[in-house]
Scaffold this motif. Structure first.
Motif, mmCIF file in Angstrom:
data_model
loop_
_atom_site.group_PDB
_atom_site.id
_atom_site.type_symbol
_atom_site.label_atom_id
_atom_site.label_comp_id
_atom_site.label_asym_id
_atom_site.label_seq_id
_atom_site.Cartn_x
_atom_site.Cartn_y
_atom_site.Cartn_z
ATOM 1 N N ALA A 111 0.818 -1.216 0.000
ATOM 2 C CA ALA A 111 0.000 0.000 0.000
ATOM 3 C C ALA A 111 0.853 1.267 0.000
ATOM 4 C CB ALA A 111 -0.939 -0.004 1.209
ATOM 5 N N SER A 112 2.030 1.206 0.634
ATOM 6 C CA SER A 112 2.870 2.417 0.686
ATOM 7 C C SER A 112 3.519 2.688 -0.674
ATOM 8 C CB SER A 112 3.943 2.267 1.766
ATOM 9 O OG SER A 112 4.872 1.263 1.403
ATOM 10 N N GLN A 113 3.618 1.667 -1.505
ATOM 11 C CA GLN A 113 4.330 1.814 -2.782
ATOM 12 C C GLN A 113 3.391 1.863 -3.987
ATOM 13 O OE1 GLN A 113 7.654 2.170 -2.406
ATOM 14 N NE2 GLN A 113 7.164 1.918 -0.237
ATOM 15 N N LEU A 114 2.271 1.155 -3.881
ATOM 16 C CA LEU A 114 1.452 0.936 -5.075
ATOM 17 C C LEU A 114 -0.011 1.337 -4.859
ATOM 18 C CD1 LEU A 114 3.096 -2.518 -5.863
ATOM 19 C CD2 LEU A 114 3.510 -0.400 -7.101
ATOM 20 N N ALA A 115 -0.213 2.415 -4.106
ATOM 21 C CA ALA A 115 -1.588 2.859 -3.811
ATOM 22 C C ALA A 115 -2.332 3.206 -5.105
ATOM 23 C CB ALA A 115 -1.560 4.048 -2.861
ATOM 24 N N GLU A 116 -1.618 3.819 -6.048
ATOM 25 C CA GLU A 116 -2.257 4.197 -7.337
ATOM 26 C C GLU A 116 -2.815 2.963 -8.033
ATOM 27 O OE1 GLU A 116 -2.367 7.183 -9.409
ATOM 28 O OE2 GLU A 116 -1.600 8.365 -7.731
ATOM 29 N N LYS A 117 -1.971 1.927 -8.084
ATOM 30 C CA LYS A 117 -2.385 0.689 -8.764
ATOM 31 C C LYS A 117 -3.624 0.110 -8.077
ATOM 32 C CE LYS A 117 -0.652 -4.022 -9.620
ATOM 33 N NZ LYS A 117 -0.916 -4.387 -10.977
ATOM 34 N N MET A 118 -3.604 0.113 -6.749
ATOM 35 C CA MET A 118 -4.756 -0.439 -6.012
ATOM 36 C C MET A 118 -6.015 0.368 -6.309
ATOM 37 S SD MET A 118 -2.948 -1.022 -2.329
ATOM 38 C CE MET A 118 -1.984 -2.470 -1.954
ATOM 39 N N LEU A 119 -5.874 1.686 -6.319
ATOM 40 C CA LEU A 119 -7.055 2.538 -6.495
ATOM 41 C C LEU A 119 -7.500 2.630 -7.953
ATOM 42 C CD1 LEU A 119 -6.112 5.235 -3.882
ATOM 43 C CD2 LEU A 119 -8.227 3.917 -3.863
#
Ligand code: SF4
Length: 485
Positions: A111-119
Protein backbone atom coordinates in the motif's frame (compact mmCIF):
# COMPACT_ATOMS: atom_id res chain seq x y z
CA UNK A 1 -19.37 0.31 12.76
CA UNK A 2 -18.89 -3.22 11.45
CA UNK A 3 -15.48 -4.05 9.96
CA UNK A 4 -14.53 -7.27 8.18
CA UNK A 5 -10.76 -7.94 8.10
CA UNK A 6 -9.74 -10.49 5.52
CA UNK A 7 -6.63 -12.54 4.90
CA UNK A 8 -7.92 -13.51 1.48
CA UNK A 9 -7.68 -16.83 -0.39
CA UNK A 10 -4.58 -17.20 -2.53
CA UNK A 11 -2.26 -20.21 -2.81
CA UNK A 12 -2.79 -22.84 -0.08
CA UNK A 13 -1.09 -21.90 3.23
CA UNK A 14 0.28 -18.69 1.79
CA UNK A 15 1.50 -16.27 4.46
CA UNK A 16 1.20 -12.54 3.79
CA UNK A 17 2.72 -11.38 7.09
CA UNK A 18 6.10 -13.05 6.60
CA UNK A 19 9.14 -11.03 5.63
CA UNK A 20 9.73 -13.32 2.62
CA UNK A 21 6.31 -14.50 1.54
CA UNK A 22 6.01 -18.11 0.52
CA UNK A 23 3.73 -21.05 1.11
CA UNK A 24 6.14 -22.43 3.70
CA UNK A 25 8.48 -25.10 2.36
CA UNK A 26 8.94 -26.34 5.94
CA UNK A 27 5.27 -26.25 6.93
CA UNK A 28 5.33 -22.78 8.53
CA UNK A 29 2.11 -20.79 8.72
CA UNK A 30 2.25 -17.31 10.27
CA UNK A 31 -0.64 -15.55 11.95
CA UNK A 32 -2.15 -12.65 9.99
CA UNK A 33 -0.31 -10.57 12.59
CA UNK A 34 -0.82 -7.02 11.41
CA UNK A 35 -4.45 -7.65 10.56
CA UNK A 36 -4.87 -9.04 14.08
CA UNK A 37 -3.34 -5.89 15.60
CA UNK A 38 -5.76 -3.83 13.53
CA UNK A 39 -8.68 -5.98 14.72
CA UNK A 40 -7.76 -5.35 18.36
CA UNK A 41 -7.43 -1.61 17.83
CA UNK A 42 -10.78 -1.36 16.04
CA UNK A 43 -12.53 -3.29 18.80
CA UNK A 44 -10.92 -0.96 21.30
CA UNK A 45 -12.70 2.01 19.71
CA UNK A 46 -16.05 0.23 19.68
CA UNK A 47 -16.17 -1.45 16.26
CA UNK A 48 -17.68 -4.84 15.73
CA UNK A 49 -14.80 -6.59 13.96
CA UNK A 50 -14.58 -9.98 12.27
CA UNK A 51 -11.10 -11.34 11.47
CA UNK A 52 -11.07 -14.06 8.81
CA UNK A 53 -7.95 -16.06 7.99
CA UNK A 54 -8.64 -18.14 4.89
CA UNK A 55 -5.04 -19.45 4.79
CA UNK A 56 -5.57 -21.19 8.12
CA UNK A 57 -9.19 -22.22 7.57
CA UNK A 58 -8.73 -23.40 3.99
CA UNK A 59 -11.59 -21.21 2.77
CA UNK A 60 -12.22 -20.33 -0.86
CA UNK A 61 -13.76 -17.15 -2.20
CA UNK A 62 -17.24 -18.64 -2.22
CA UNK A 63 -17.04 -19.27 1.52
CA UNK A 64 -15.75 -15.72 2.09
CA UNK A 65 -18.66 -14.24 0.13
CA UNK A 66 -21.21 -16.22 2.10
CA UNK A 67 -19.59 -15.17 5.36
CA UNK A 68 -19.23 -11.51 4.47
CA UNK A 69 -22.84 -11.36 3.29
CA UNK A 70 -23.96 -12.69 6.65
CA UNK A 71 -21.79 -10.16 8.48
CA UNK A 72 -22.82 -7.13 6.35
CA UNK A 73 -19.81 -4.91 7.15
CA UNK A 74 -19.54 -1.17 6.64
CA UNK A 75 -15.84 -1.60 5.80
CA UNK A 76 -14.12 -4.62 4.25
CA UNK A 77 -10.37 -4.50 4.91
CA UNK A 78 -8.26 -6.67 2.60
CA UNK A 79 -4.66 -7.45 3.49
CA UNK A 80 -2.14 -7.54 0.64
CA UNK A 81 1.39 -8.68 -0.08
CA UNK A 82 3.57 -8.05 -3.10
CA UNK A 83 3.40 -11.57 -4.58
CA UNK A 84 -0.38 -11.79 -4.17
CA UNK A 85 -1.21 -8.23 -5.18
CA UNK A 86 -3.23 -8.85 -8.36
CA UNK A 87 -5.18 -11.55 -6.57
CA UNK A 88 -5.85 -9.24 -3.60
CA UNK A 89 -7.04 -6.42 -5.84
CA UNK A 90 -9.43 -8.79 -7.59
CA UNK A 91 -10.73 -10.03 -4.21
CA UNK A 92 -11.65 -6.42 -3.37
CA UNK A 93 -13.44 -6.17 -6.73
CA UNK A 94 -15.47 -9.31 -6.08
CA UNK A 95 -16.43 -8.09 -2.60
CA UNK A 96 -17.39 -4.68 -3.95
CA UNK A 97 -19.66 -6.28 -6.56
CA UNK A 98 -21.38 -8.32 -3.87
CA UNK A 99 -21.68 -5.61 -1.22
CA UNK A 100 -21.85 -2.32 -3.03
CA UNK A 101 -22.71 -0.38 0.17
CA UNK A 102 -19.55 -1.46 1.99
CA UNK A 103 -16.33 0.47 1.45
CA UNK A 104 -13.27 -1.61 0.59
CA UNK A 105 -9.93 -0.76 2.16
CA UNK A 106 -6.59 -2.21 1.06
CA UNK A 107 -3.74 -2.49 3.58
CA UNK A 108 -0.30 -4.14 3.79
CA UNK A 109 3.26 -3.39 2.69
CA UNK A 110 2.39 -2.79 -1.02
CA UNK A 111 0.00 0.00 0.00
CA UNK A 112 2.87 2.42 0.69
CA UNK A 113 4.33 1.81 -2.78
CA UNK A 114 1.45 0.94 -5.07
CA UNK A 115 -1.59 2.86 -3.81
CA UNK A 116 -2.26 4.20 -7.34
CA UNK A 117 -2.38 0.69 -8.76
CA UNK A 118 -4.76 -0.44 -6.01
CA UNK A 119 -7.05 2.54 -6.50
CA UNK A 120 -7.08 2.22 -10.26
CA UNK A 121 -9.26 -0.85 -9.68
CA UNK A 122 -13.02 -0.21 -9.39
CA UNK A 123 -13.04 -2.52 -6.34
CA UNK A 124 -10.83 -0.39 -4.10
CA UNK A 125 -12.22 2.66 -2.31
CA UNK A 126 -9.47 3.51 0.19
CA UNK A 127 -5.84 2.52 0.79
CA UNK A 128 -4.20 2.74 4.25
CA UNK A 129 -0.47 3.22 3.79
CA UNK A 130 2.43 2.23 6.11
CA UNK A 131 1.52 1.42 9.75
CA UNK A 132 -2.02 0.60 8.80
CA UNK A 133 -3.55 -0.42 12.13
CA UNK A 134 -3.22 3.15 13.40
CA UNK A 135 -4.32 4.62 10.07
CA UNK A 136 -7.34 2.33 9.97
CA UNK A 137 -8.34 3.32 13.49
CA UNK A 138 -8.08 7.02 12.55
CA UNK A 139 -10.16 6.34 9.44
CA UNK A 140 -12.94 4.61 11.37
CA UNK A 141 -13.02 7.35 13.98
CA UNK A 142 -13.18 10.02 11.28
CA UNK A 143 -16.08 8.24 9.55
CA UNK A 144 -17.89 7.83 12.88
CA UNK A 145 -17.45 11.52 13.61
CA UNK A 146 -18.66 12.49 10.15
CA UNK A 147 -15.33 14.03 9.18
CA UNK A 148 -14.24 14.12 5.57
CA UNK A 149 -11.56 11.76 4.29
CA UNK A 150 -9.16 14.60 3.56
CA UNK A 151 -8.59 14.86 7.32
CA UNK A 152 -7.26 11.31 7.70
CA UNK A 153 -3.48 11.10 7.44
CA UNK A 154 -1.94 8.07 5.76
CA UNK A 155 -4.78 7.23 3.38
CA UNK A 156 -5.20 7.42 -0.38
CA UNK A 157 -8.70 7.44 -1.84
CA UNK A 158 -10.83 8.32 -4.82
CA UNK A 159 -12.63 11.61 -5.16
CA UNK A 160 -14.62 11.45 -8.39
CA UNK A 161 -12.16 10.57 -11.11
CA UNK A 162 -9.20 11.78 -9.04
CA UNK A 163 -6.96 9.79 -6.71
CA UNK A 164 -6.02 11.76 -3.59
CA UNK A 165 -2.99 10.93 -1.44
CA UNK A 166 -3.19 12.51 2.01
CA UNK A 167 0.13 13.14 3.81
CA UNK A 168 1.69 10.20 5.68
CA UNK A 169 0.66 9.60 9.28
CA UNK A 170 3.45 10.03 11.84
CA UNK A 171 4.77 6.64 13.01
CA UNK A 172 3.42 5.40 16.34
CA UNK A 173 5.55 5.98 19.43
CA UNK A 174 6.35 3.78 22.43
CA UNK A 175 3.47 5.19 24.49
CA UNK A 176 1.04 4.43 21.64
CA UNK A 177 2.22 0.83 21.52
CA UNK A 178 1.57 0.40 25.24
CA UNK A 179 -2.05 1.39 24.74
CA UNK A 180 -3.02 -1.12 22.08
CA UNK A 181 -4.63 -4.45 23.05
CA UNK A 182 -2.48 -7.56 23.33
CA UNK A 183 -2.49 -9.33 19.99
CA UNK A 184 -2.59 -12.68 21.80
CA UNK A 185 -6.06 -11.72 23.10
CA UNK A 186 -7.16 -11.13 19.49
CA UNK A 187 -5.81 -14.54 18.48
CA UNK A 188 -7.73 -16.18 21.32
CA UNK A 189 -10.97 -14.49 20.39
CA UNK A 190 -10.86 -14.77 16.59
CA UNK A 191 -8.46 -17.55 15.53
CA UNK A 192 -7.46 -21.10 16.40
CA UNK A 193 -3.87 -21.14 17.71
CA UNK A 194 -3.42 -24.74 16.67
CA UNK A 195 -3.59 -23.68 13.02
CA UNK A 196 -0.28 -21.79 13.13
CA UNK A 197 3.20 -23.18 13.10
CA UNK A 198 6.80 -22.01 12.96
CA UNK A 199 9.18 -24.65 11.70
CA UNK A 200 12.00 -23.31 13.85
CA UNK A 201 13.95 -25.61 16.10
CA UNK A 202 12.58 -25.60 19.66
CA UNK A 203 9.48 -23.76 18.59
CA UNK A 204 6.66 -25.25 20.59
CA UNK A 205 3.23 -25.76 19.14
CA UNK A 206 0.84 -24.02 19.60
CA UNK A 207 2.61 -20.68 19.88
CA UNK A 208 1.67 -17.03 19.57
CA UNK A 209 3.66 -14.43 17.65
CA UNK A 210 3.73 -10.97 19.18
CA UNK A 211 5.51 -7.65 18.61
CA UNK A 212 7.18 -5.85 21.50
CA UNK A 213 8.34 -3.00 19.28
CA UNK A 214 8.25 -1.78 15.70
CA UNK A 215 10.69 -0.34 13.19
CA UNK A 216 14.34 -1.11 12.59
CA UNK A 217 17.14 1.48 12.47
CA UNK A 218 19.48 -0.75 10.46
CA UNK A 219 19.74 -0.18 6.74
CA UNK A 220 19.81 -3.61 5.10
CA UNK A 221 18.94 -2.83 1.50
CA UNK A 222 16.86 -5.97 0.90
CA UNK A 223 14.66 -5.73 3.98
CA UNK A 224 11.09 -4.75 3.18
CA UNK A 225 9.24 -3.91 6.39
CA UNK A 226 11.41 -0.97 7.55
CA UNK A 227 11.24 0.43 3.99
CA UNK A 228 7.57 -0.23 3.21
CA UNK A 229 5.55 -0.85 6.38
CA UNK A 230 6.88 0.05 9.83
CA UNK A 231 9.69 2.49 9.04
CA UNK A 232 13.20 2.92 10.38
CA UNK A 233 12.36 4.58 13.69
CA UNK A 234 12.51 2.05 16.46
CA UNK A 235 9.89 2.29 19.16
CA UNK A 236 9.29 -0.26 21.88
CA UNK A 237 6.62 -1.15 24.38
CA UNK A 238 7.53 -0.73 28.05
CA UNK A 239 9.01 -3.79 29.71
CA UNK A 240 6.07 -3.99 32.14
CA UNK A 241 3.58 -3.96 29.25
CA UNK A 242 5.38 -6.86 27.55
CA UNK A 243 5.55 -8.79 30.82
CA UNK A 244 1.81 -8.19 31.30
CA UNK A 245 1.17 -9.89 27.95
CA UNK A 246 3.50 -12.78 28.82
CA UNK A 247 1.68 -13.18 32.14
CA UNK A 248 -1.73 -13.00 30.48
CA UNK A 249 -0.76 -15.73 27.98
CA UNK A 250 0.68 -17.96 30.72
CA UNK A 251 -2.37 -17.63 32.97
CA UNK A 252 -5.29 -17.11 30.60
CA UNK A 253 -4.30 -18.84 27.37
CA UNK A 254 -3.19 -22.18 28.68
CA UNK A 255 -3.05 -24.07 25.40
CA UNK A 256 -0.21 -21.80 24.24
CA UNK A 257 3.15 -23.42 24.86
CA UNK A 258 5.44 -20.65 23.63
CA UNK A 259 5.58 -16.95 22.81
CA UNK A 260 7.59 -15.88 19.81
CA UNK A 261 8.77 -12.26 19.73
CA UNK A 262 8.56 -11.42 16.05
CA UNK A 263 10.16 -7.94 16.26
CA UNK A 264 12.88 -6.92 13.85
CA UNK A 265 15.02 -5.77 16.73
CA UNK A 266 13.92 -6.97 20.18
CA UNK A 267 17.55 -7.30 21.26
CA UNK A 268 18.62 -3.85 20.06
CA UNK A 269 19.13 -2.46 23.55
CA UNK A 270 20.94 -4.61 26.10
CA UNK A 271 19.62 -2.69 29.14
CA UNK A 272 16.05 -3.17 27.93
CA UNK A 273 16.49 -6.91 27.40
CA UNK A 274 18.16 -7.30 30.82
CA UNK A 275 15.26 -5.45 32.46
CA UNK A 276 12.86 -7.77 30.70
CA UNK A 277 14.81 -10.82 31.96
CA UNK A 278 14.80 -9.46 35.52
CA UNK A 279 11.06 -8.70 35.38
CA UNK A 280 10.29 -12.16 33.99
CA UNK A 281 12.08 -13.71 37.00
CA UNK A 282 10.48 -11.41 39.53
CA UNK A 283 7.01 -12.28 38.27
CA UNK A 284 7.83 -15.98 38.48
CA UNK A 285 6.93 -16.56 34.82
CA UNK A 286 7.58 -19.95 33.29
CA UNK A 287 6.34 -19.77 29.71
CA UNK A 288 9.00 -20.66 27.11
CA UNK A 289 9.69 -18.05 24.47
CA UNK A 290 11.91 -17.23 21.52
CA UNK A 291 12.51 -14.33 19.20
CA UNK A 292 14.33 -12.58 16.42
CA UNK A 293 17.83 -11.33 17.25
CA UNK A 294 20.86 -9.92 15.50
CA UNK A 295 24.50 -10.90 15.22
CA UNK A 296 26.33 -8.83 17.83
CA UNK A 297 24.10 -9.91 20.71
CA UNK A 298 26.59 -10.58 23.52
CA UNK A 299 27.13 -13.72 25.57
CA UNK A 300 25.91 -12.23 28.87
CA UNK A 301 22.57 -11.16 27.38
CA UNK A 302 22.08 -14.50 25.66
CA UNK A 303 22.80 -16.31 28.96
CA UNK A 304 20.28 -14.10 30.75
CA UNK A 305 17.70 -14.87 28.06
CA UNK A 306 18.40 -18.58 28.25
CA UNK A 307 17.94 -18.51 32.04
CA UNK A 308 14.40 -17.23 31.63
CA UNK A 309 13.28 -19.97 29.27
CA UNK A 310 14.29 -18.45 25.95
CA UNK A 311 14.44 -21.55 23.78
CA UNK A 312 15.63 -20.22 20.48
CA UNK A 313 16.68 -17.16 18.54
CA UNK A 314 16.18 -16.48 14.87
CA UNK A 315 19.18 -14.78 13.28
CA UNK A 316 19.74 -13.14 9.91
CA UNK A 317 23.22 -14.19 8.79
CA UNK A 318 22.42 -13.70 5.09
CA UNK A 319 25.76 -14.46 3.39
CA UNK A 320 29.17 -16.05 3.79
CA UNK A 321 30.88 -13.31 1.81
CA UNK A 322 32.05 -10.01 3.33
CA UNK A 323 31.70 -8.05 0.11
CA UNK A 324 28.04 -9.06 -0.21
CA UNK A 325 27.34 -8.24 3.45
CA UNK A 326 28.92 -4.81 2.87
CA UNK A 327 27.03 -4.17 -0.34
CA UNK A 328 23.64 -4.85 1.29
CA UNK A 329 24.59 -2.72 4.35
CA UNK A 330 24.02 -5.60 6.73
CA UNK A 331 26.52 -4.13 9.18
CA UNK A 332 28.12 -7.46 10.12
CA UNK A 333 31.09 -9.48 8.89
CA UNK A 334 31.73 -13.16 8.29
CA UNK A 335 34.09 -13.17 11.27
CA UNK A 336 31.36 -11.74 13.48
CA UNK A 337 28.94 -14.41 12.25
CA UNK A 338 31.49 -17.10 13.16
CA UNK A 339 32.18 -15.84 16.64
CA UNK A 340 28.49 -15.11 17.32
CA UNK A 341 27.52 -18.67 16.32
CA UNK A 342 30.20 -20.08 18.65
CA UNK A 343 29.14 -17.91 21.62
CA UNK A 344 25.45 -18.63 21.03
CA UNK A 345 26.10 -22.38 21.02
CA UNK A 346 27.88 -22.10 24.38
CA UNK A 347 24.80 -20.48 25.92
CA UNK A 348 22.69 -23.48 24.94
CA UNK A 349 20.22 -21.36 22.97
CA UNK A 350 18.93 -23.00 19.85
CA UNK A 351 19.72 -21.07 16.68
CA UNK A 352 17.66 -20.70 13.53
CA UNK A 353 19.94 -19.24 10.86
CA UNK A 354 18.59 -17.28 7.90
CA UNK A 355 20.48 -16.97 4.63
CA UNK A 356 19.79 -15.37 1.27
CA UNK A 357 21.08 -16.44 -2.12
CA UNK A 358 21.28 -13.99 -5.02
CA UNK A 359 22.21 -10.74 -3.26
CA UNK A 360 24.31 -8.19 -5.21
CA UNK A 361 27.72 -9.59 -6.07
CA UNK A 362 26.60 -13.23 -5.76
CA UNK A 363 28.56 -15.73 -7.86
CA UNK A 364 28.97 -19.49 -7.85
CA UNK A 365 32.03 -19.00 -5.63
CA UNK A 366 30.23 -16.82 -3.05
CA UNK A 367 27.41 -19.37 -2.92
CA UNK A 368 29.99 -22.03 -2.07
CA UNK A 369 31.41 -19.76 0.65
CA UNK A 370 27.91 -19.32 2.11
CA UNK A 371 27.32 -23.06 2.02
CA UNK A 372 30.61 -23.63 3.87
CA UNK A 373 29.69 -21.08 6.51
CA UNK A 374 26.25 -22.66 6.93
CA UNK A 375 27.92 -25.99 7.64
CA UNK A 376 30.48 -24.41 9.96
CA UNK A 377 27.95 -22.43 12.03
CA UNK A 378 25.77 -25.56 12.48
CA UNK A 379 22.45 -23.93 13.30
CA UNK A 380 19.73 -26.22 14.63
CA UNK A 381 17.61 -25.23 11.65
CA UNK A 382 18.04 -22.91 8.68
CA UNK A 383 15.99 -20.98 6.18
CA UNK A 384 17.54 -20.17 2.83
CA UNK A 385 15.64 -17.54 0.87
CA UNK A 386 15.76 -16.70 -2.80
CA UNK A 387 16.65 -13.01 -3.06
CA UNK A 388 13.45 -10.98 -3.51
CA UNK A 389 13.66 -7.30 -4.42
CA UNK A 390 10.45 -5.79 -3.02
CA UNK A 391 9.33 -2.48 -4.54
CA UNK A 392 10.31 0.38 -2.23
CA UNK A 393 13.56 -1.22 -1.13
CA UNK A 394 17.04 -0.04 -2.03
CA UNK A 395 17.72 -3.49 -3.44
CA UNK A 396 14.79 -3.17 -5.84
CA UNK A 397 15.98 0.22 -7.11
CA UNK A 398 19.55 -1.07 -7.49
CA UNK A 399 18.45 -4.15 -9.44
CA UNK A 400 16.18 -2.08 -11.66
CA UNK A 401 18.79 0.58 -12.40
CA UNK A 402 21.36 -2.08 -13.28
CA UNK A 403 19.05 -4.07 -15.51
CA UNK A 404 19.03 -7.19 -13.33
CA UNK A 405 15.25 -7.43 -12.90
CA UNK A 406 13.60 -10.00 -15.14
CA UNK A 407 10.24 -8.41 -14.40
CA UNK A 408 8.98 -5.44 -12.40
CA UNK A 409 5.76 -7.28 -11.63
CA UNK A 410 5.82 -8.50 -8.01
CA UNK A 411 3.09 -11.02 -8.83
CA UNK A 412 5.83 -13.00 -10.57
CA UNK A 413 7.76 -13.64 -7.33
CA UNK A 414 6.29 -17.08 -6.76
CA UNK A 415 5.96 -20.14 -8.94
CA UNK A 416 2.63 -21.86 -9.54
CA UNK A 417 2.96 -23.80 -6.28
CA UNK A 418 3.59 -20.62 -4.30
CA UNK A 419 7.33 -21.02 -3.77
CA UNK A 420 9.88 -18.31 -4.32
CA UNK A 421 11.58 -17.95 -7.67
CA UNK A 422 14.21 -15.38 -8.47
CA UNK A 423 13.23 -12.32 -10.49
CA UNK A 424 16.85 -11.17 -10.40
CA UNK A 425 19.26 -12.54 -12.97
CA UNK A 426 22.92 -11.59 -13.27
CA UNK A 427 25.13 -12.09 -16.34
CA UNK A 428 27.25 -14.58 -14.35
CA UNK A 429 24.45 -16.14 -12.31
CA UNK A 430 20.98 -16.74 -13.72
CA UNK A 431 17.70 -16.69 -11.84
CA UNK A 432 17.37 -20.45 -12.36
CA UNK A 433 20.83 -21.01 -10.88
CA UNK A 434 19.89 -18.88 -7.85
CA UNK A 435 16.79 -20.95 -7.19
CA UNK A 436 18.64 -24.23 -7.77
CA UNK A 437 21.37 -23.14 -5.37
CA UNK A 438 18.77 -22.54 -2.63
CA UNK A 439 17.26 -26.00 -3.08
CA UNK A 440 20.72 -27.57 -3.25
CA UNK A 441 21.83 -25.93 0.00
CA UNK A 442 18.65 -26.97 1.83
CA UNK A 443 18.97 -30.56 0.63
CA UNK A 444 22.68 -30.60 1.44
CA UNK A 445 21.97 -29.41 4.98
CA UNK A 446 18.93 -31.40 6.02
CA UNK A 447 19.53 -34.60 4.09
CA UNK A 448 23.20 -34.95 4.95
CA UNK A 449 24.52 -37.30 7.68
CA UNK A 450 26.00 -34.27 9.45
CA UNK A 451 22.45 -33.13 10.33
CA UNK A 452 21.78 -36.39 12.20
CA UNK A 453 23.56 -35.31 15.44
CA UNK A 454 21.70 -31.97 15.35
CA UNK A 455 18.36 -33.74 14.89
CA UNK A 456 19.22 -36.23 17.66
CA UNK A 457 20.17 -33.38 20.00
CA UNK A 458 16.76 -31.86 19.35
CA UNK A 459 14.92 -35.15 19.85
CA UNK A 460 16.71 -35.98 23.13
CA UNK A 461 16.29 -32.50 24.58
CA UNK A 462 13.90 -31.60 27.44
CA UNK A 463 11.21 -30.88 24.86
CA UNK A 464 12.02 -33.92 22.73
CA UNK A 465 8.46 -34.93 21.96
CA UNK A 466 7.67 -31.46 20.70
CA UNK A 467 10.89 -31.42 18.64
CA UNK A 468 10.01 -34.76 17.13
CA UNK A 469 6.63 -33.41 16.03
CA UNK A 470 8.14 -30.20 14.58
CA UNK A 471 10.85 -32.19 12.79
CA UNK A 472 8.29 -34.62 11.41
CA UNK A 473 5.97 -31.90 10.13
CA UNK A 474 8.86 -29.93 8.63
CA UNK A 475 10.36 -33.05 7.03
CA UNK A 476 7.04 -34.06 5.43
CA UNK A 477 6.52 -30.54 4.02
CA UNK A 478 10.13 -30.31 2.81
CA UNK A 479 10.13 -33.75 1.17
CA UNK A 480 6.85 -32.94 -0.53
CA UNK A 481 8.41 -29.73 -1.82
CA UNK A 482 11.51 -31.36 -3.27
CA UNK A 483 9.74 -34.42 -4.65
CA UNK A 484 7.26 -32.25 -6.61
CA UNK A 485 9.96 -30.31 -8.41
S1 SF4 B 1 18.53 -5.70 10.92
FE1 SF4 B 1 16.99 -7.19 10.27
S2 SF4 B 1 15.04 -6.11 10.41
FE2 SF4 B 1 16.65 -4.55 10.49
S3 SF4 B 1 16.88 -3.86 8.37
FE3 SF4 B 1 18.37 -5.51 8.70
S4 SF4 B 1 17.33 -7.41 8.07
FE4 SF4 B 1 15.75 -5.81 8.34
Amino acid sequence: MKVYLLNAPYKPRFTRDMRWQDTGRGGTLYYPIWLAYATGMLEQVGCEARLVDTAAWGWNMEQVLKDIENFQPDLAVIDTSFPSLNNDISVAEIIKQKLSDARTVMVGAPASQLAEKMLSSPGTDIVCRWEFDFVLRDLVEAINEGKSLDQVKGISYKSGAKIIHNPDREPSNSEDLDKIPFVSQVYKKHLNVKDYMLNYSYSMHPEVQIFTGRGCPFRCTFCSWPQTLMGRTHRARSVSNILDEFEWVEKEFKEVKQIFVEDDTFTLNKKYVMEFCQGYKERGLKIPWGGQARVGLDYETMRAMKEINCMMIDIGYESGNDEILRSVKKGITVEQIRSFAKEARKTGLSIHGNWIIGLPGETKETIKATERLIKETKADAITVAVVTPFPGTELYNWAKENGYLITEDPNEYLDERGHQKSIISYPELSSVEIREAVDGILKGYYLSPSYVPIALKRIFSRHGLNELKVLWRSAVAFLKYISNK
